[in-house]
Design a protein around this motif. Structure first.
Motif, PDB file in Angstrom:
ATOM      1  N   ILE A 195      18.720   5.870  37.718  1.00  0.00           N
ATOM      2  CA  ILE A 195      17.696   6.684  38.391  1.00  0.00           C
ATOM      3  C   ILE A 195      16.321   6.103  38.054  1.00  0.00           C
ATOM      4  N   ALA A 196      15.554   5.825  39.092  1.00  0.00           N
ATOM      5  CA  ALA A 196      14.174   5.380  38.906  1.00  0.00           C
ATOM      6  C   ALA A 196      13.261   6.591  39.060  1.00  0.00           C
ATOM      7  N   SER A 197      12.328   6.748  38.130  1.00  0.00           N
ATOM      8  CA  SER A 197      11.409   7.884  38.157  1.00  0.00           C
ATOM      9  C   SER A 197       9.981   7.368  38.252  1.00  0.00           C
ATOM     10  N   LEU A 198       9.320   7.720  39.339  1.00  0.00           N
ATOM     11  CA  LEU A 198       7.955   7.265  39.604  1.00  0.00           C
ATOM     12  C   LEU A 198       7.030   8.475  39.567  1.00  0.00           C
ATOM     13  N   ASN A 199       5.905   8.338  38.893  1.00  0.00           N
ATOM     14  CA  ASN A 199       5.026   9.477  38.657  1.00  0.00           C
ATOM     15  C   ASN A 199       3.627   9.255  39.188  1.00  0.00           C
ATOM     16  N   CYS A 200       2.948  10.358  39.461  1.00  0.00           N
ATOM     17  CA  CYS A 200       1.629  10.312  40.082  1.00  0.00           C
ATOM     18  C   CYS A 200       0.876  11.580  39.685  1.00  0.00           C
ATOM     19  N   THR A 201      -0.390  11.443  39.319  1.00  0.00           N
ATOM     20  CA  THR A 201      -1.245  12.617  39.100  1.00  0.00           C
ATOM     21  C   THR A 201      -2.449  12.519  40.019  1.00  0.00           C
ATOM     22  N   TYR A 202      -3.009  13.689  40.354  1.00  0.00           N
ATOM     23  CA  TYR A 202      -4.143  13.710  41.270  1.00  0.00           C
ATOM     24  C   TYR A 202      -5.215  14.625  40.724  1.00  0.00           C
ATOM     25  N   SER A 203      -6.454  14.359  41.127  1.00  0.00           N
ATOM     26  CA  SER A 203      -7.579  15.077  40.522  1.00  0.00           C
ATOM     27  C   SER A 203      -8.037  16.298  41.322  1.00  0.00           C
ATOM     28  N   ASP A 204      -7.814  16.287  42.652  1.00  0.00           N
ATOM     29  CA  ASP A 204      -8.327  17.354  43.503  1.00  0.00           C
ATOM     30  C   ASP A 204      -7.347  18.525  43.537  1.00  0.00           C
ATOM     31  N   ARG A 205      -7.705  19.611  42.879  1.00  0.00           N
ATOM     32  CA  ARG A 205      -6.801  20.763  42.797  1.00  0.00           C
ATOM     33  C   ARG A 205      -6.580  21.402  44.160  1.00  0.00           C
ATOM     34  N   GLY A 206      -7.463  21.130  45.126  1.00  0.00           N
ATOM     35  CA  GLY A 206      -7.305  21.684  46.468  1.00  0.00           C
ATOM     36  C   GLY A 206      -6.388  20.879  47.365  1.00  0.00           C
ATOM     37  N   SER A 207      -5.779  19.824  46.855  1.00  0.00           N
ATOM     38  CA  SER A 207      -4.891  18.988  47.658  1.00  0.00           C
ATOM     39  C   SER A 207      -3.726  19.806  48.194  1.00  0.00           C
ATOM     40  N   GLN A 208      -3.331  19.494  49.437  1.00  0.00           N
ATOM     41  CA  GLN A 208      -2.353  20.343  50.109  1.00  0.00           C
ATOM     42  C   GLN A 208      -1.060  19.630  50.468  1.00  0.00           C
ATOM     43  N   SER A 209      -1.115  18.324  50.674  1.00  0.00           N
ATOM     44  CA  SER A 209       0.101  17.623  51.075  1.00  0.00           C
ATOM     45  C   SER A 209       0.172  16.291  50.334  1.00  0.00           C
ATOM     46  N   PHE A 210       1.414  15.855  50.112  1.00  0.00           N
ATOM     47  CA  PHE A 210       1.654  14.752  49.177  1.00  0.00           C
ATOM     48  C   PHE A 210       2.710  13.827  49.764  1.00  0.00           C
ATOM     49  N   PHE A 211       2.450  12.543  49.650  1.00  0.00           N
ATOM     50  CA  PHE A 211       3.279  11.575  50.350  1.00  0.00           C
ATOM     51  C   PHE A 211       3.668  10.430  49.418  1.00  0.00           C
ATOM     52  N   TRP A 212       4.853   9.886  49.666  1.00  0.00           N
ATOM     53  CA  TRP A 212       5.288   8.661  48.979  1.00  0.00           C
ATOM     54  C   TRP A 212       5.552   7.584  50.021  1.00  0.00           C
ATOM     55  N   TYR A 213       4.991   6.406  49.756  1.00  0.00           N
ATOM     56  CA  TYR A 213       5.172   5.242  50.618  1.00  0.00           C
ATOM     57  C   TYR A 213       5.849   4.132  49.819  1.00  0.00           C
ATOM     58  N   ARG A 214       6.620   3.348  50.528  1.00  0.00           N
ATOM     59  CA  ARG A 214       7.230   2.144  49.955  1.00  0.00           C
ATOM     60  C   ARG A 214       6.601   0.934  50.633  1.00  0.00           C
ATOM     61  N   GLN A 215       6.212  -0.059  49.843  1.00  0.00           N
ATOM     62  CA  GLN A 215       5.609  -1.261  50.401  1.00  0.00           C
ATOM     63  C   GLN A 215       6.315  -2.483  49.820  1.00  0.00           C
ATOM     64  N   TYR A 216       7.047  -3.173  50.677  1.00  0.00           N
ATOM     65  CA  TYR A 216       7.634  -4.439  50.273  1.00  0.00           C
ATOM     66  C   TYR A 216       6.547  -5.507  50.277  1.00  0.00           C
ATOM     67  N   SER A 217       6.757  -6.536  49.468  1.00  0.00           N
ATOM     68  CA  SER A 217       5.772  -7.599  49.335  1.00  0.00           C
ATOM     69  C   SER A 217       5.453  -8.232  50.688  1.00  0.00           C
ATOM     70  N   GLY A 218       4.186  -8.271  51.039  1.00  0.00           N
ATOM     71  CA  GLY A 218       3.756  -8.881  52.292  1.00  0.00           C
ATOM     72  C   GLY A 218       3.899  -8.004  53.517  1.00  0.00           C
ATOM     73  N   LYS A 219       4.376  -6.777  53.332  1.00  0.00           N
ATOM     74  CA  LYS A 219       4.589  -5.865  54.456  1.00  0.00           C
ATOM     75  C   LYS A 219       3.645  -4.671  54.354  1.00  0.00           C
ATOM     76  N   SER A 220       3.600  -3.874  55.411  1.00  0.00           N
ATOM     77  CA  SER A 220       2.751  -2.683  55.404  1.00  0.00           C
ATOM     78  C   SER A 220       3.491  -1.506  54.769  1.00  0.00           C
TER      79      SER A 220
END
Lengths: 111, 111
Positions: free
Chosen positions: B18-43
Motif C-alpha cells: 500500500i502506498a500512502s501519499l499525504n497532503c496538507t493545506y492552509s486554507d480552512r475554507g477549502s471545499q473540494s480536494f483532488f488527486w492527480y497522477r502525472q507520468y514523466s513528460g505527460k500532463s
C-alpha cells in the motif's frame, strides 16, 4: 464528452522570437480556462485564468499574455521569448467544481 | 497565501504494498480536494476527488479527507510498477477560483 486540444506538442524557438500557443475545448460551454507552466522538476505555476470571453486574470507578471477570443479558445502569447520561458505549458479547463482537466501540453525550449 | 504541502519523495514501495501519499493545506475554507497522477513528460490526469470528510474508494484508490486537521491522503492498494508517477494534490476554495496545487510526491513502485 469533453475534450481539450492543445498544440503544438513540442516547440523550439530562438530567444527574442514571438510565441503563440493555442488551446480549444469541445463538449462544454462557458468553461473556466487556464494556462499553467511547469519548469523541469518543478510544480505547476498558474500563469493566467479566464472565467469568460475577454476576461483574463494574470497570476505572475512576466512577458507573457493571454487572450480568450471565443468561449472555448484560449491563446498564450509572447512578443519576445526569454531563455527563462522554457518549460512545459499546459492548458486546462474546468466547469463548476468538477475538477480541472489538462491538455497534452506543449514542451517549449527557448534557445 | 494559500498553500498545499506535499512531501516531494521519492516514496519507494514494493510491488503489491500500500502506498500512502499525504497532503496538507492552509486554507480552512477549502471545499473540494483532488488527486492527480502525472507520468514523466505527460500532463496531469485527475484520478480522485473528495468533498466530504471521511473515505472515498475507487478501485485500488482511496482518498481520505480530514477537514479539522486540514489533511488529505491518497492510498493506493496493491501498488503496481505502472503506478510509478508523481502525484499532485490540489485544493479548491470554491466558486471560480483556480485549484491550488502542491508540488507533488514522486512514487516509485519497485517490482
Amino acid at each position: 464528452s469533453q475534450t481539450i486540444h492543445q498544440w503544438p506538442a513540442t516547440l523550439v524557438q530562438p530567444v527574442g522570437s514571438p510565441l503563440s500557443l493555442e488551446c480549444t475545448v469541445e463538449g462544454t460551454s462557458n468553461p473556466n480556462l487556464y494556462w499553467y507552466r511547469q519548469a523541469a522538476g518543478r510544480g505547476l505555476q498558474l500563469l493566467f485564468y479566464s472565467v469568460g470571453i475577454g476576461q483574463i486574470s494574470s497570476e505572475v507578471p512576466q512577458n507573457l499574455s493571454a487572450s480568450r477570443p471565443q468561449d472555448r479558445q484560449f491563446i498564450l502569447s509572447s512578443k519576445k521569448l526569454l531563455l527563462s520561458d522554457s518549460g512545459f505549458y499546459l492548458c486546462a479547463w474546468s466547469r463548476q467544481e468538477q475538477g480541472t482537466f489538462f491538455g497534452q501540453g506543449t514542451r517549449l525550449t527557448v534557445v | 497565501q494559500k498553500e498545499v504541502e506535499q512531501n516531494s519523495g521519492p516514496l519507494s514501495v514494493p510491488e503489491g504494498a500500500i502506498a500512502s501519499l499525504n497532503c496538507t493545506y492552509s486554507d480552512r475554507g477549502s471545499q473540494s480536494f483532488f488527486w492527480y497522477r502525472q507520468y514523466s513528460g505527460k500532463s496531469p490526469e485527475l484520478i480522485m476527488f473528495i468533498y466530504s470528510n471521511g473515505d472515498k474508494e475507487d478501485g485500488r484508490f482511496t482518498a481520505q479527507l480530514n477537514k479539522a486537521s486540514q489533511y488529505v491522503s491518497l492510498l493506493i492498494r496493491d501498488s503496481q510498477p505502472s503506478d510509478s508517477a508523481t502525484y499532485l494534490c490540489a485544493v479548491n476554495a470554491g466558486g471560480n477560483t483556480p485549484l491550488v496545487f502542491g508540488k507533488g510526491t514522486r512514487l516509485s513502485v519497485i517490482a
